[in-house]
Scaffold this active site. Structure first.
Site, PDB file in Angstrom:
ATOM      1  CG  HIS A  17     -36.098  36.392   6.532  1.00 11.16           C
ATOM      2  ND1 HIS A  17     -35.481  37.379   8.257  1.00 11.16           N
ATOM      3  CD2 HIS A  17     -35.267  35.151   7.139  1.00 11.16           C
ATOM      4  CE1 HIS A  17     -34.364  36.101   8.535  1.00 11.16           C
ATOM      5  NE2 HIS A  17     -34.990  34.821   8.257  1.00 11.16           N
ATOM      6  CE  LYS A  41     -30.553  29.898  15.032  1.00  9.97           C
ATOM      7  NZ  LYS A  41     -31.186  30.277  13.219  1.00  9.97           N
ATOM      8  NE  ARG A  95     -29.636  31.211   4.039  1.00  9.36           N
ATOM      9  CZ  ARG A  95     -29.828  31.702   5.924  1.00  9.36           C
ATOM     10  NH1 ARG A  95     -29.641  32.245   6.548  1.00  9.36           N
ATOM     11  NH2 ARG A  95     -30.006  30.383   6.801  1.00  9.36           N
ATOM     12  CB  SER A 133     -30.582  37.250  11.054  1.00  7.89           C
ATOM     13  OG  SER A 133     -31.278  37.031   9.927  1.00  7.89           O
TER      14      SER A 133
HETATM   15  P1  ADP Z   1     -31.062  33.089   9.800  1.00  7.81           P
HETATM   16  O1  ADP Z   1     -30.960  31.590   9.442  1.00  7.81           O
HETATM   17  O2  ADP Z   1     -30.791  34.197   8.687  1.00  7.81           O
HETATM   18  O3  ADP Z   1     -30.793  33.632  11.614  1.00  7.81           O
HETATM   19  P2  ADP Z   1     -33.807  31.988  10.286  1.00  7.81           P
HETATM   20  O4  ADP Z   1     -33.612  31.228  11.140  1.00  7.81           O
HETATM   21  O5  ADP Z   1     -34.885  33.793  10.673  1.00  7.81           O
HETATM   22  O6  ADP Z   1     -32.649  33.137   9.449  1.00  7.81           O
HETATM   23  O7  ADP Z   1     -34.499  31.543   9.076  1.00  7.81           O
HETATM   24  C1  ADP Z   1     -35.742  31.305   8.534  1.00  7.81           C
HETATM   25  C2  ADP Z   1     -35.963  31.053   7.417  1.00  7.81           C
HETATM   26  O8  ADP Z   1     -35.618  32.017   6.424  1.00  7.81           O
HETATM   27  C3  ADP Z   1     -34.521  29.588   7.429  1.00  7.81           C
HETATM   28  O9  ADP Z   1     -35.721  28.728   6.350  1.00  7.81           O
HETATM   29  C4  ADP Z   1     -33.651  29.795   6.329  1.00  7.81           C
HETATM   30  O10 ADP Z   1     -33.473  29.018   5.739  1.00  7.81           O
HETATM   31  C5  ADP Z   1     -34.347  31.437   5.311  1.00  7.81           C
HETATM   32  N1  ADP Z   1     -34.024  32.173   4.808  1.00  7.81           N
HETATM   33  C6  ADP Z   1     -33.259  32.811   5.889  1.00  7.81           C
HETATM   34  N2  ADP Z   1     -32.943  33.955   5.095  1.00  7.81           N
HETATM   35  C7  ADP Z   1     -32.619  33.428   3.539  1.00  7.81           C
HETATM   36  C8  ADP Z   1     -32.534  34.277   2.349  1.00  7.81           C
HETATM   37  N3  ADP Z   1     -31.736  34.927   1.923  1.00  7.81           N
HETATM   38  N4  ADP Z   1     -32.488  32.612   1.471  1.00  7.81           N
HETATM   39  C9  ADP Z   1     -33.483  32.001   1.564  1.00  7.81           C
HETATM   40  N5  ADP Z   1     -34.216  32.154   2.480  1.00  7.81           N
HETATM   41  C10 ADP Z   1     -33.677  32.060   3.529  1.00  7.81           C
END
Ligand code: ADP
Length: 165
Positions: A17, A41, A95, A133
């Site tokens: 993030h 979630k 990703r 996460s």
């Molecule tokens: P997660 O999918 O890990 O629970 P979130 O819902 O908080 O995370 O994700 C928020 C945004 O950050 C989304 O667009 C997700 O694709 C992106 N994101 C999360 N981790 C990464 C990463 N390691 N590399 C690139 N983008 C990421």
């Protein structure tokens, strides 16, 4: 003034993030991190805790980049949140291909609701690309080393929450 909205659950905020946040800062004058309530979630951290962690991580990035960064909790539609904060662009991290499928639909539906808000996708540096996460929490639960995936502060909070500190 260019305002960007980067939405997510951030349960908890990872180095993936933060890498996306740093890149997003190069594109906007003001970056709003939309922290979703996301009851579905079943987050490990409360909304307040997730906002506080995002704020703490962003303080360093804001200082480095000179971009104003604020955390904004939201429970409504993403496109309405973008309107609320005055964002012209939504930033998302990509990703693997699995992210693409979901994001493809999201863009289509958000665009149907408001075509003036553009979605921009960013990719993290290779070493942070696989971080999610959900997996970080699982690794911590199983006593794995998470220091490559989250900041030292987040690591301490996560281990405390899991009763492993
Ligand atoms: P997660 O999918 O890990 O629970 P979130 O819902 O908080 O995370 O994700 C928020 C945004 O950050 C989304 O667009 C997700 O694709 C992106 N994101 C999360 N981790 C990464 C990463 N390691 N590399 C690139 N983008 C990421």
């Amino acid at each position: 003034m260019r305002i960007g909205l980067y939405p997510g659950t951030f349960d908890p905020v990872t180095l993936g993030h933060t890498d996306i946040i740093r890149r997003a800062c190069a594109l906007v004058d003001r970056l709003v991190i939309g922290v979703a309530i996301n009851r579905d979630k079943g987050p490990l951290f409360t909304l307040e805790e997730r906002v506080a962690m995002v704020e703490a991580e962003c303080a360093k990035v804001a200082e480095e980049t000179g971009t104003e960064i604020v955390a904004h909790p939201f429970e409504n539609l993403l496109i309405d949140c973008a309107h609320d904060v005055g964002a012209q662009i939504i930033l998302r991290g990509l990703r693997a291909v699995t992210d693409f499928e979901y994001e493809y639909q999201m863009v289509g539906m958000n665009r149907a609701m408001d075509a003036s808000v553009e979605t921009v996708f960013l990719m993290a540096e290779a070493k942070y690309q696989a971080i999610a996460s959900k997996l970080v929490k699982e690794i911590a639960r199983l006593d794995g080393d998470i220091s490559k995936f989250v900041s030292p502060d987040v690591r301490v909070q996560l281990l405390e929450r899991l009763g492993k500190a």
